[in-house]
Design a protein around this motif. Structure first.
Motif, mmCIF file in Angstrom:
data_model
loop_
_atom_site.group_PDB
_atom_site.id
_atom_site.type_symbol
_atom_site.label_atom_id
_atom_site.label_comp_id
_atom_site.label_asym_id
_atom_site.label_seq_id
_atom_site.Cartn_x
_atom_site.Cartn_y
_atom_site.Cartn_z
ATOM 1 N N ALA A 192 -73.474 114.190 -23.421
ATOM 2 C CA ALA A 192 -72.756 115.456 -23.260
ATOM 3 C C ALA A 192 -71.803 115.444 -22.076
ATOM 4 N N VAL A 193 -70.721 116.190 -22.256
ATOM 5 C CA VAL A 193 -69.813 116.569 -21.177
ATOM 6 C C VAL A 193 -69.872 118.083 -21.075
ATOM 7 N N ILE A 194 -69.923 118.596 -19.850
ATOM 8 C CA ILE A 194 -69.975 120.047 -19.639
ATOM 9 C C ILE A 194 -68.693 120.485 -18.947
ATOM 10 N N LEU A 195 -68.012 121.459 -19.550
ATOM 11 C CA LEU A 195 -66.809 122.026 -18.949
ATOM 12 C C LEU A 195 -67.167 123.367 -18.325
ATOM 13 N N GLY A 201 -73.866 126.615 -17.110
ATOM 14 C CA GLY A 201 -73.459 125.229 -17.289
ATOM 15 C C GLY A 201 -74.247 124.295 -16.401
ATOM 16 N N LEU A 202 -74.467 124.701 -15.145
ATOM 17 C CA LEU A 202 -75.250 123.888 -14.221
ATOM 18 C C LEU A 202 -76.697 123.765 -14.693
ATOM 19 N N ILE A 203 -77.261 124.871 -15.129
ATOM 20 C CA ILE A 203 -78.650 124.867 -15.588
ATOM 21 C C ILE A 203 -78.803 124.002 -16.836
ATOM 22 N N MET A 204 -77.797 124.045 -17.723
ATOM 23 C CA MET A 204 -77.878 123.231 -18.932
ATOM 24 C C MET A 204 -77.673 121.745 -18.643
ATOM 25 N N GLY A 212 -83.616 114.274 -22.271
ATOM 26 C CA GLY A 212 -83.180 112.936 -22.642
ATOM 27 C C GLY A 212 -81.744 112.845 -23.096
ATOM 28 N N ILE A 213 -80.981 113.913 -22.918
ATOM 29 C CA ILE A 213 -79.560 113.913 -23.265
ATOM 30 C C ILE A 213 -78.779 113.473 -22.033
ATOM 31 N N THR A 284 -70.952 115.415 -27.516
ATOM 32 C CA THR A 284 -71.206 116.839 -27.343
ATOM 33 C C THR A 284 -70.374 117.374 -26.186
ATOM 34 N N LEU A 285 -69.762 118.534 -26.403
ATOM 35 C CA LEU A 285 -69.045 119.231 -25.340
ATOM 36 C C LEU A 285 -69.644 120.620 -25.203
ATOM 37 N N LEU A 286 -70.170 120.917 -24.009
ATOM 38 C CA LEU A 286 -70.715 122.253 -23.729
ATOM 39 C C LEU A 286 -69.724 123.019 -22.870
ATOM 40 N N LEU A 287 -69.464 124.266 -23.258
ATOM 41 C CA LEU A 287 -68.497 125.100 -22.554
ATOM 42 C C LEU A 287 -69.210 126.177 -21.753
#
Length: 459
Positions: A192-195, A201-204, A212-213, A284-287
């Motif tokens: 994953a990359v988090i934007l 976002g920090l918690i995720m 394990g991601i 995966t991209l998390l926004l």
């Protein structure tokens, strides 16, 4: 045809007449932490209260927030989100507060007039509000003296920030990914990359790592983190997850599934800098790019919104410009702590009960002052002051600053100046505005109070 038309008309009239109604003093829309706190405070004040919640369970977003950090100020101990919510659920269940779960509110209609008080007692309320809701059992109308808006907020999506590229699977808001992992027991991806460096976002970033991601990094458009410092430390630093500031996602790459994202550095105007692009492989991209108060119902009810907060314009009792309609929690302005939501919502519930039961100060305001932000203050709440009394002002700054001074101004004159200190956008600030300062503004003939946070050079 004429006969058919008449039958259709009678059928429609009969359908309208068959909608059942129930009367309450206070109707709370939303069964999350804000709604439950408001309902309990209104009940404690002697009001007959109903909570309407579209989900099948009370608790709101806290049901999926399994991390600790809740309750430190309200309960004086650290709890997880579900534990924090359950304490209020238990309190609500121990009362006669009516619950309408799995019920979607369709609209709020307000009318002038005394109406029938649900308790059979006289009321000082001058408006009656009809909350129309729909559930599997059918349509129902709740008649309330007062309504508390506590619908919370939603996440900004990819379409709202306009990230270029293809539209493959694997792009999620951080909150949706949180629900998939914590409630649905589903894995959103493997790399994953988090934007965005907001708190969720920090918690995720931490949550994904624990599941394990692999988290390739958190990318933040601004030159500073938008989340609380404790979350940067606990969720990124402690797990070795890199935080890339002044960097954003400029393209999503992939056909059926995300294969990579392109990231670029940005300049002081937040525009991507050419030739700084690089491709980060991921699936995966998390926004985590901001929250928006859920105010569609508010607008439909005629409530004025503040363009800065995108929440209602309220006075110090948290009453909107529509008499008898109050707002609290994240539907009013986005909070950083659930404990602050609880404190604010208890005020709203008590004020709604006082309005409904006629035990408040009355419908005629003592004064009418608007409150405006200035300097680096992004917003100031409440937006209106209608009583000469101690008033809690909430605000956020638009950028971090090591040394700044809070000032209260009226008619160009400084009425108060605070100590020079640091301010951060991630922290919702509060300031008790004394009644004597409000009175001084009125004595000057001012119609506006300005809350200004001004950087101090060389401090």
């Amino acid at each position: 045809m004429a006969t058919l038309d008449m039958r259709d008309g009678r059928a429609e009239a009969g359908a309208v007449a068959s909608v059942s109604t129930k009367a309450f003093d206070v109707v709370v829309i939303g069964g999350g932490p804000a709604g439950m706190a408001a309902a309990l405070a209104a009940h404690k004040a002697g009001a007959h209260v109903a909570i309407v919640e579209r989900e099948q369970h009370l608790g709101g977003i806290l049901r999926q927030c399994i991390h600790p950090g809740f309750g430190l100020s309200h309960f004086k101990q650290e709890l997880t989100g579900p534990e924090y919510a359950q304490r209020f659920i238990d309190q609500v269940r121990a009362t006669d507060i009516a619950l309408f779960l799995g019920s979607m509110v369709l609209g709020i209609d307000s009318s002038e007039g005394a109406g029938e008080p649900s308790t059979g007692e006289a009321s000082g309320a001058t408006a009656v509000h009809t909350v129309t809701l729909m559930s599997r059992a059918g349509m129902l109308q709740l008649i309330g003296r007062a309504v508390v808006l506590a619908m919370g907020c939603r996440e900004r999506t990819r379409s709202e920030i306009k990230i270029p590229g293809s539209r493959p699977a694997g792009v999620f808001t951080a909150g949706l990914a949180q629900r998939y992992i914590n409630i649905e027991n589903l894995k959103p991806g493997s790399r994953a990359v988090i934007l965005g460096s907001g708190d969720i976002g920090l918690i995720m970033a931490r949550r994904c790592t624990l599941e394990g991601i692999s988290v390739e990094g958190v990318y933040e458009l601004m030159p500073y983190a938008n989340g609380l410092r404790r979350n940067v430390k606990n969720c990124l630093d402690d797990f070795g997850i890199p935080l890339h500031l002044s960097t954003t996602v400029t393209r999503v790459i992939g056909h059926d599934r995300v294969e990579a994202v392109e990231v670029s550095k940005v300049d002081e105007h937040l525009a991507p800098i050419p030739e700084t692009e690089r491709v980060v492989p991921c699936d995966t991209l998390l926004l985590s790019v901001g929250l928006i108060p859920e105010n569609e119902l508010s607008v439909g009810a005629g409530v004025e919104l503040d363009p800065r907060t995108r929440g209602a314009v309220v006075d110090q009792s948290l009453q909107t410009g529509v008499p008898g309609i109050f707002a609290c929690g994240n539907v009013l302005h986005v909070h950083d702590l659930a404990d602050n939501v609880t404190t604010e919502s208890e005020r709203a519930g008590a004020a709604a009960a006082a309005y409904a039961l006629g035990t408040g100060a009355g419908a005629v305001p003592d004064c009418e002052l608007t409150v405006s932000p200035a300097g680096i203050a992004g917003y100031a709440l409440p937006g209106r002051i209608t009583a000469v009394a101690l008033t809690k002002l909430n605000f956020r700054v638009r950028r971090p600053v090591d040394a700044a001074c809070l000032r209260i101004l009226a008619d160009g004159k400084e009425l108060f100046a605070g100590k020079v200190r640091a301010f951060k956008p991630s922290v919702m600030e509060s300031f008790p505005l004394p009644a004597k300062v409000i009175q001084r503004a009125l004595d000057l003939g001012a119609s506006e109070i300005v809350l200004s946070v001004d950087p101090v050079e060389g401090a």
